[in-house]
Design an enzyme around this catalytic site. Structure first.
Site, short mmCIF file in Angstrom:
data_model
loop_
_atom_site.label_atom_id
_atom_site.label_comp_id
_atom_site.label_asym_id
_atom_site.label_seq_id
_atom_site.Cartn_x
_atom_site.Cartn_y
_atom_site.Cartn_z
N ALA A 1 8.30 1.60 1.73
CA ALA A 1 8.73 1.85 3.11
C ALA A 1 8.78 3.35 3.33
O ALA A 1 9.02 4.13 2.41
CB ALA A 1 10.09 1.22 3.39
N ASP B 1 6.47 -4.15 -1.50
CA ASP B 1 5.85 -3.05 -0.76
C ASP B 1 6.85 -1.91 -0.65
O ASP B 1 8.05 -2.09 -0.88
CB ASP B 1 5.42 -3.53 0.62
CG ASP B 1 4.30 -2.70 1.22
OD1 ASP B 1 4.01 -1.62 0.68
OD2 ASP B 1 3.72 -3.14 2.24
N THR C 1 0.85 -1.19 0.00
CA THR C 1 0.00 0.00 0.00
C THR C 1 0.89 1.24 0.00
O THR C 1 1.94 1.26 0.62
CB THR C 1 -0.91 0.01 1.24
OG1 THR C 1 -1.83 -1.08 1.14
CG2 THR C 1 -1.69 1.31 1.36
N GLY C 2 0.44 2.28 -0.70
CA GLY C 2 1.19 3.53 -0.74
C GLY C 2 1.49 3.94 -2.17
O GLY C 2 1.24 3.20 -3.12
N SER C 3 2.06 5.13 -2.32
CA SER C 3 2.28 5.67 -3.66
C SER C 3 3.30 4.88 -4.46
O SER C 3 3.13 4.66 -5.66
CB SER C 3 2.72 7.14 -3.55
OG SER C 3 3.90 7.26 -2.79
N GLY D 1 3.80 2.14 7.51
CA GLY D 1 2.50 2.46 8.08
C GLY D 1 2.05 3.88 7.84
O GLY D 1 1.00 4.29 8.31
N GLU E 1 -0.08 -5.09 6.17
CA GLU E 1 1.22 -5.18 5.50
C GLU E 1 2.16 -6.14 6.22
O GLU E 1 2.86 -6.93 5.59
CB GLU E 1 1.86 -3.79 5.40
CG GLU E 1 1.19 -2.88 4.39
CD GLU E 1 1.73 -1.46 4.42
OE1 GLU E 1 1.67 -0.79 3.38
OE2 GLU E 1 2.21 -1.02 5.49
#
Length: 262
Positions: free
Chosen positions: A91, A89, A33-35, A103, A111
Site C-alpha cells: 500500500a 499486496d 505489485t510494487g517493491s 496505485g 490490484e
C-alpha cells in the site's frame, strides 16, 4: 546479507516474511505489485523451493508475473482460477481503519479486481505508510486515453465540491510520454493532501466518464502486517479487532535476494 539492506528494505522484507505465513498449501494467491510485494513473491518462491509448498499465483501486473516465474511461483490468470483464497499486496498509504491508497506502481485496476476476488486481503507495509487521514500520497486514477484531458478537467471541477485540501491533477509520465498501465490506460495523480470522505470521493470519481478505476481501497483490507527494520512486526486484524506484536528472526546467511530491492 541482511546488513546490505537499507532499513526501509529490511522493514519491507520483515513484513513480507510474516505475511507469507498466511499462505497454506494448495492456496490460490493474488500477487501484488510494487517493491514490498516483490519481497513477498520472493519469499513465496523460497517456500516452494525449500518446503515443497504448492500454490497458484495470480499476478496483478506483467512485471509481477515475470518475477513470480523467475522465482518458481506458478502463475495463472484470474479467469483460469476464478476465485482466490488470499491476496497479499502493498500500500502507498493506510489509515487507522485500514483504508488504503494504492496505485503508485500503476497497477491499481488489476490490484483492485484481484483483491475483491479474494476471501482475504493481507496488506504489507512499513510505518512510513501510516497516516491519520488519507491523501498525502497522490491518489491515482486510471483513465482511458481518449479524451483524457476532458476527463482531467471534469475531475478537477468535481474536486471543488468535495472535502479535500488540494484540487490539482497531473498526468503520470514515463519519461516524456504518458505512463500506460497494463491495460493501455493513462493514470492521473490527484494531489489532494487530505481526503475527508474517501467513500464519497471514490463514488463520485467512478461516475465520471473516462474514469476506469481509482486507487482508494476501502473496506477491502482484512489484515495489515507492518514490518520494522529491527525485525519486529505488528499484525492488525480488523475483523477480529486484534493487534499482535512479534519478532521475525533472520540471519545474515539467509538468501534475501539483496540485489532485488526496488
Amino acid at each position: 546479507m541482511t546488513a546490505a539492506l537499507s532499513p526501509i528494505d529490511k522493514a519491507k522484507y520483515i513484513a513480507a516474511r510474516r505475511a507469507v505465513e498466511f499462505v497454506e498449501d494448495g492456496m490460490r494467491v493474488g500477487l501484488g505489485t510494487g517493491s514490498t510485494a516483490a519481497w513477498m513473491v520472493r519469499c513465496l518462491g523460497e517456500l516452494i523451493r525449500d518446503e515443497g509448498m504448492k500454490i497458484t499465483g495470480v499476478a496483478t501486473s506483467a512485471r509481477t508475473a515475470e518475477l513470480a516465474r523467475e522465482v518458481g511461483v506458478p502463475v495463472k490468470t484470474l479467469d483460469e482460477v476464478r476465485w482466490l483464497d488470499l491476496t497479499i499486496d502493498g500500500a502507498d498509504e493506510y489509515d487507522p481503519n485500514l483504508n488504503l491508497i494504492k496505485g503508485g506502481g500503476g497497477a491499481l485496476l488489476h490490484e483492485k479486481i484481484v483483491a475483491t476476488a479474494s476471501d482475504q486481503m493481507v496488506v504489507i507495509a512499513d510505518l512510513s505508510k501510516q497516516v491519520d487521514t488519507l491523501g498525502a500520497f497522490p491518489l491515482p486514477v486510471e483513465v482511458i486515453p481518449f479524451g483524457w484531458q476532458t476527463t482531467k478537467a471534469l475531475i478537477e471541477e468535481m474536486l471543488s465540491n468535495v472535502d479535500v485540501l488540494g484540487r490539482s491533477a497531473s498526468l503520470r509520465l514515463n519519461g516524456a510520454e504518458p505512463y500506460c498501465s497494463d491495460q493501455g490506460n493513462f493514470i492521473l495523480d490527484l494531489h489532494l493532501r487530505r481526503i475527508a470522505n474517501p467513500a464519497q470521493l471514490s463514488l463520485v470519481l467512478n461516475q465520471i466518464p473516462g474514469v476506469v478505476e481509482n486507487g482508494l481501497f476501502l473496506d477491502i483490507c482484512d489484515v495489515l502486517v507492518i514490518g520494522n527494520a529491527d525485525g519486529t512486526v505488528e499484525v492488525r486484524d480488523i475483523n477480529n479487532g486484534t493487534v499482535e506484536h512479534e519478532r521475525i528472526d533472520i540471519t545474515d546467511t539467509e538468501n534475501l535476494f539483496v540485489d532485488s530491492a526496488e
